[in-house]
Write a protein that holds these residues in place. Sequence first.
Motif, PDB file in Angstrom:
ATOM      1  N   LEU A   1       0.832  -1.209   0.000  1.00 12.40           N
ATOM      2  CA  LEU A   1       0.000   0.000   0.000  1.00 12.40           C
ATOM      3  C   LEU A   1       0.866   1.259   0.000  1.00 12.40           C
ATOM      4  CD1 LEU A   1      -2.874  -1.032   2.448  1.00 12.40           C
ATOM      5  CD2 LEU A   1      -3.034  -0.653  -0.022  1.00 12.40           C
TER       6      LEU A   1
ATOM      7  N   VAL B   1       2.367   1.684  -3.668  1.00 13.01           N
ATOM      8  CA  VAL B   1       1.468   2.165  -4.727  1.00 13.01           C
ATOM      9  C   VAL B   1       1.001   3.586  -4.450  1.00 13.01           C
ATOM     10  CG1 VAL B   1       0.722  -0.161  -5.349  1.00 13.01           C
ATOM     11  CG2 VAL B   1      -0.592   1.137  -3.670  1.00 13.01           C
ATOM     12  N   GLU B   2       1.069   4.023  -3.205  1.00 13.11           N
ATOM     13  CA  GLU B   2       0.722   5.409  -2.886  1.00 13.11           C
ATOM     14  C   GLU B   2       1.846   6.360  -3.297  1.00 13.11           C
ATOM     15  OE1 GLU B   2      -0.295   8.208   0.997  1.00 13.11           O
ATOM     16  OE2 GLU B   2      -0.423   6.026   1.171  1.00 13.11           O
TER      17      GLU B   2
ATOM     18  N   ALA C   1      -6.540  -5.903  -5.645  1.00  6.78           N
ATOM     19  CA  ALA C   1      -5.825  -5.698  -6.905  1.00  6.78           C
ATOM     20  C   ALA C   1      -6.436  -6.557  -8.011  1.00  6.78           C
ATOM     21  CB  ALA C   1      -4.352  -6.057  -6.738  1.00  6.78           C
TER      22      ALA C   1
ATOM     23  N   GLU D   1      -2.611  -4.782 -11.101  1.00  2.75           N
ATOM     24  CA  GLU D   1      -2.808  -3.348 -10.892  1.00  2.75           C
ATOM     25  C   GLU D   1      -3.527  -3.137  -9.574  1.00  2.75           C
ATOM     26  OE1 GLU D   1      -3.703  -0.586 -14.503  1.00  2.75           O
ATOM     27  OE2 GLU D   1      -4.626  -2.529 -14.934  1.00  2.75           O
ATOM     28  N   LEU D   2      -3.065  -2.154  -8.829  1.00  2.00           N
ATOM     29  CA  LEU D   2      -3.729  -1.783  -7.578  1.00  2.00           C
ATOM     30  C   LEU D   2      -3.808  -0.261  -7.526  1.00  2.00           C
ATOM     31  CD1 LEU D   2      -4.947  -2.480  -4.818  1.00  2.00           C
ATOM     32  CD2 LEU D   2      -2.619  -2.474  -3.877  1.00  2.00           C
ATOM     33  N   ASN D   3      -5.016   0.245  -7.427  1.00  2.00           N
ATOM     34  CA  ASN D   3      -5.236   1.698  -7.389  1.00  2.00           C
ATOM     35  C   ASN D   3      -4.592   2.394  -8.587  1.00  2.00           C
ATOM     36  OD1 ASN D   3      -6.497   1.186  -4.951  1.00  2.00           O
ATOM     37  ND2 ASN D   3      -4.726   1.785  -3.712  1.00  2.00           N
ATOM     38  N   GLY D   4      -4.653   1.719  -9.750  1.00  2.00           N
ATOM     39  CA  GLY D   4      -4.118   2.295 -10.972  1.00  2.00           C
ATOM     40  C   GLY D   4      -2.627   2.167 -11.148  1.00  2.00           C
TER      41      GLY D   4
END
Length: 389
Positions: free
Chosen positions: A227, A230-231, A259, A278-281
């Motif tokens: 997390l 990806v942030e 994801a 893909e996770l959160n784009g």
Amino acid sequence: MISVEEAQRILWDHCPAVRSVRVPLSMANGRFITEHIRAAHPHPLFDMSAVDGYAFCKDGKQEWTVVGSVAAGEVFPRAINSGESVRIFTGAALPEGADTVVMQERVHRDGDRITHNDTGLKYGGNVRIRGEHVEKGNILVDEGDRLGPALIGLLASVGVGAVVVGGLPRVRVLITGNEFTDASDPPAGRIFGSNDVMLQAALAKELVPTQVEHVGDDTKALSAAILRAVEQGDLLITTGGASVGDHDLIAPVLRELGATIHFHGVAQKPGKPMLFAELNGIPIFGLPGNPRAVLILFWIYVLPFLQRMQCSVAPGLRSDELKLMEPIEIRGDRAEFRAVKVDQGSVIQLKDEGSHMLTSLTAAHALAYFPAEKRKWEVGERVRVNFIQ
């Protein structure tokens, strides 16, 4: 499992572009241009001398009177007449009325009078004509081209000071596993890590900002690390934990986080467990832990993906089709990438090594690709090679 070609198609379909930025030309080496660049000025900017010598009008005269001199960066104050000459230096603007320059080594000077012995000198000799190299309006760089020293020099020569390039993706790398140690004398069961520094070296070559984090085989810690990554980043690469064993946590944790896993498993050797999600784009490459597999997967998949994010129109390693110098038989039913040397346009296979071994890659010029559909290759047959150096 999916094929190599299907994996590549999926990657291209889910490759985001990083927002373009304008950078000074001096900081653009290795970057990908996102718009055509036309010459705003010609090169040369004006008719100039290509040598140190004397400028004059070639109109049949055999002797000339020297009426002054002009150096690079100067302009002679008047037009010269028939029978007159001007001492001129390399890069200096040709005086009005002059059309030819004779090299100083071919000149005899007596006071302010000169003659020369260059019998081969033609009209316009030793003169660089305005725009003979680049005309105003010429396209010098196409969208998607990668800038190098020569292109940068060319752009600078026509007055380009800044360019618009693809933004550099921020890459986050997670090294998973409990087996690594930094101790000089490793404890029993522990090993030295190499994927972290190896990937940092590979990514540094691509100029992309990179942060590396280590996380053990702990679901909660891994979830938090993913997390964070990806942030903070535009692309996440994980190593280890990509297979389907009890300690392979990447796929289960990604699913728990919501994801989308586009594929997990590619029919290739090495690197069969590779995952793409893909996770959160944010795109995520889940690579296995074996170093050889990690590096080959980086070259074949991650590198072109990174370059495509920066708007490259020809991403990835330079490739060619070259002849085999020996027959090769591939066992099993998976496509393979093998380390090879290239000698006079022919391919020489290096020792086939396990996915944890890097020795042959240190000596290799390229990776030869053997697709799953063909198992036997004869001498002289052509194979696709991807150059790694």
